[in-house]
Design a protein around this motif. Structure first.
Motif, short mmCIF file in Angstrom:
data_model
loop_
_atom_site.label_atom_id
_atom_site.label_comp_id
_atom_site.label_asym_id
_atom_site.label_seq_id
_atom_site.Cartn_x
_atom_site.Cartn_y
_atom_site.Cartn_z
N ILE A 96 -6.75 2.40 -0.99
CA ILE A 96 -7.70 1.39 -1.49
C ILE A 96 -8.95 2.10 -1.99
CG2 ILE A 96 -9.12 -0.61 -0.91
CD1 ILE A 96 -6.95 -1.37 1.17
N GLY A 97 -9.16 2.02 -3.31
CA GLY A 97 -10.33 2.65 -3.92
C GLY A 97 -11.57 1.80 -3.79
N LEU A 153 0.82 -1.21 0.00
CA LEU A 153 0.00 0.00 0.00
C LEU A 153 0.86 1.26 0.00
CD1 LEU A 153 -2.95 -1.06 2.33
CD2 LEU A 153 -2.83 -1.06 -0.17
N GLU A 154 2.01 1.22 0.66
CA GLU A 154 2.91 2.37 0.62
C GLU A 154 3.45 2.59 -0.79
OE1 GLU A 154 5.60 1.27 3.77
OE2 GLU A 154 4.39 2.29 5.30
N ALA A 155 3.73 1.50 -1.51
CA ALA A 155 4.18 1.61 -2.90
C ALA A 155 3.08 2.19 -3.78
CB ALA A 155 4.62 0.24 -3.42
N ILE A 156 1.85 1.79 -3.53
CA ILE A 156 0.71 2.33 -4.29
C ILE A 156 0.56 3.82 -4.00
CG2 ILE A 156 -1.82 2.27 -4.42
CD1 ILE A 156 -1.56 -0.83 -4.06
N ALA A 157 0.73 4.21 -2.74
CA ALA A 157 0.64 5.63 -2.37
C ALA A 157 1.74 6.43 -3.05
CB ALA A 157 0.72 5.78 -0.86
N THR A 158 2.96 5.90 -3.04
CA THR A 158 4.10 6.57 -3.67
C THR A 158 3.85 6.77 -5.17
OG1 THR A 158 5.62 5.67 -2.03
CG2 THR A 158 6.58 6.42 -4.12
N ALA A 159 3.21 5.79 -5.79
CA ALA A 159 2.92 5.87 -7.23
C ALA A 159 1.72 6.77 -7.51
CB ALA A 159 2.66 4.47 -7.78
N GLY A 160 1.05 7.22 -6.45
CA GLY A 160 -0.12 8.08 -6.63
C GLY A 160 -1.31 7.35 -7.23
N GLU A 161 -1.39 6.06 -6.96
CA GLU A 161 -2.46 5.25 -7.52
C GLU A 161 -3.40 4.78 -6.43
OE1 GLU A 161 -0.86 2.13 -9.94
OE2 GLU A 161 0.35 3.51 -11.13
N LYS A 162 -4.48 4.12 -6.85
CA LYS A 162 -5.45 3.51 -5.93
C LYS A 162 -5.59 2.05 -6.31
CE LYS A 162 -7.47 7.09 -3.71
NZ LYS A 162 -7.73 7.23 -2.33
N LEU A 163 -5.75 1.20 -5.30
CA LEU A 163 -5.96 -0.22 -5.51
C LEU A 163 -7.45 -0.48 -5.66
CD1 LEU A 163 -4.92 -3.17 -5.51
CD2 LEU A 163 -5.21 -3.15 -3.04
N HIS A 164 -7.83 -1.13 -6.73
CA HIS A 164 -9.20 -1.60 -6.95
C HIS A 164 -9.08 -3.11 -7.14
CE1 HIS A 164 -10.81 2.45 -7.37
NE2 HIS A 164 -9.69 2.72 -8.02
N LEU A 165 -9.43 -3.84 -6.10
CA LEU A 165 -9.22 -5.28 -6.08
C LEU A 165 -10.55 -6.01 -6.15
CD1 LEU A 165 -7.10 -7.54 -5.78
CD2 LEU A 165 -7.32 -7.30 -3.31
N LYS A 166 -10.66 -6.94 -7.10
CA LYS A 166 -11.85 -7.77 -7.28
C LYS A 166 -11.41 -9.22 -7.20
CE LYS A 166 -14.46 -6.23 -10.74
NZ LYS A 166 -14.85 -5.63 -12.04
#
Length: 139
Positions: A115-116, A82-95
């Motif tokens: 987490i989106g 999640l820290e890597a996702i934050a650094t990339a400025g993205e949101k996780l959408h997990l299905k």
């Protein structure tokens, strides 16, 4: 960003206990098959019946997974992920069809910022505070 989430081997998760209601006659028929040695116990019978049904419906399940763009399996979502996702400025959408497990050291604030959405058919394991924080993003 899905590639940064760890996919677990199926054997690494504990089984989930479920409760079912059966009629007396069905229960008796099942017990008869256990007594006759076709199955080791009731649990063995039920697991076998479920696996057989899932196998017979396998094509429909696969088509639904493709149609809804779901991931099949078990996934560990770590704080580092999640820290890597934050650094990339993205949101996780997990299905997921299976298990999504959010690590115990993930704070509600980190989860909210990264987490989106979570769509889990199966089990979601996360701390109560994280689940509460994400309640509007979990389907």
């Amino acid at each position: 960003m899905m590639e940064s989430i760890t996919r677990l081997p199926e054997r690494q998760a504990e089984p989930v206990k479920i409760t079912i209601n059966l009629g007396h006659v069905d229960l008796g028929r099942m017990d008869l098959l256990v007594r006759e040695g076709f199955y080791a116990n009731r649990t063995d019978f039920i697991r076998t019946a479920i696996r057989n049904q899932l196998t017979s419906e396998g094509r429909s399940v696969a088509q639904s997974i493709d149609r809804h763009q779901l991931e099949l399996g078990m996934f560990d979502i770590t704080r580092a992920d999640l820290e890597a996702i934050a650094t990339a400025g993205e949101k996780l959408h997990l299905k997921v069809v299976g298990l999504a497990r959010i690590a115990a050291d993930v704070s509600p604030a980190l989860a909210l910022s990264t987490i989106g959405s979570l769509n889990v058919l199966g089990s979601l394991q996360a701390s109560k505070p994280v689940k509460a924080a994400l309640k509007d993003r979990i389907t």
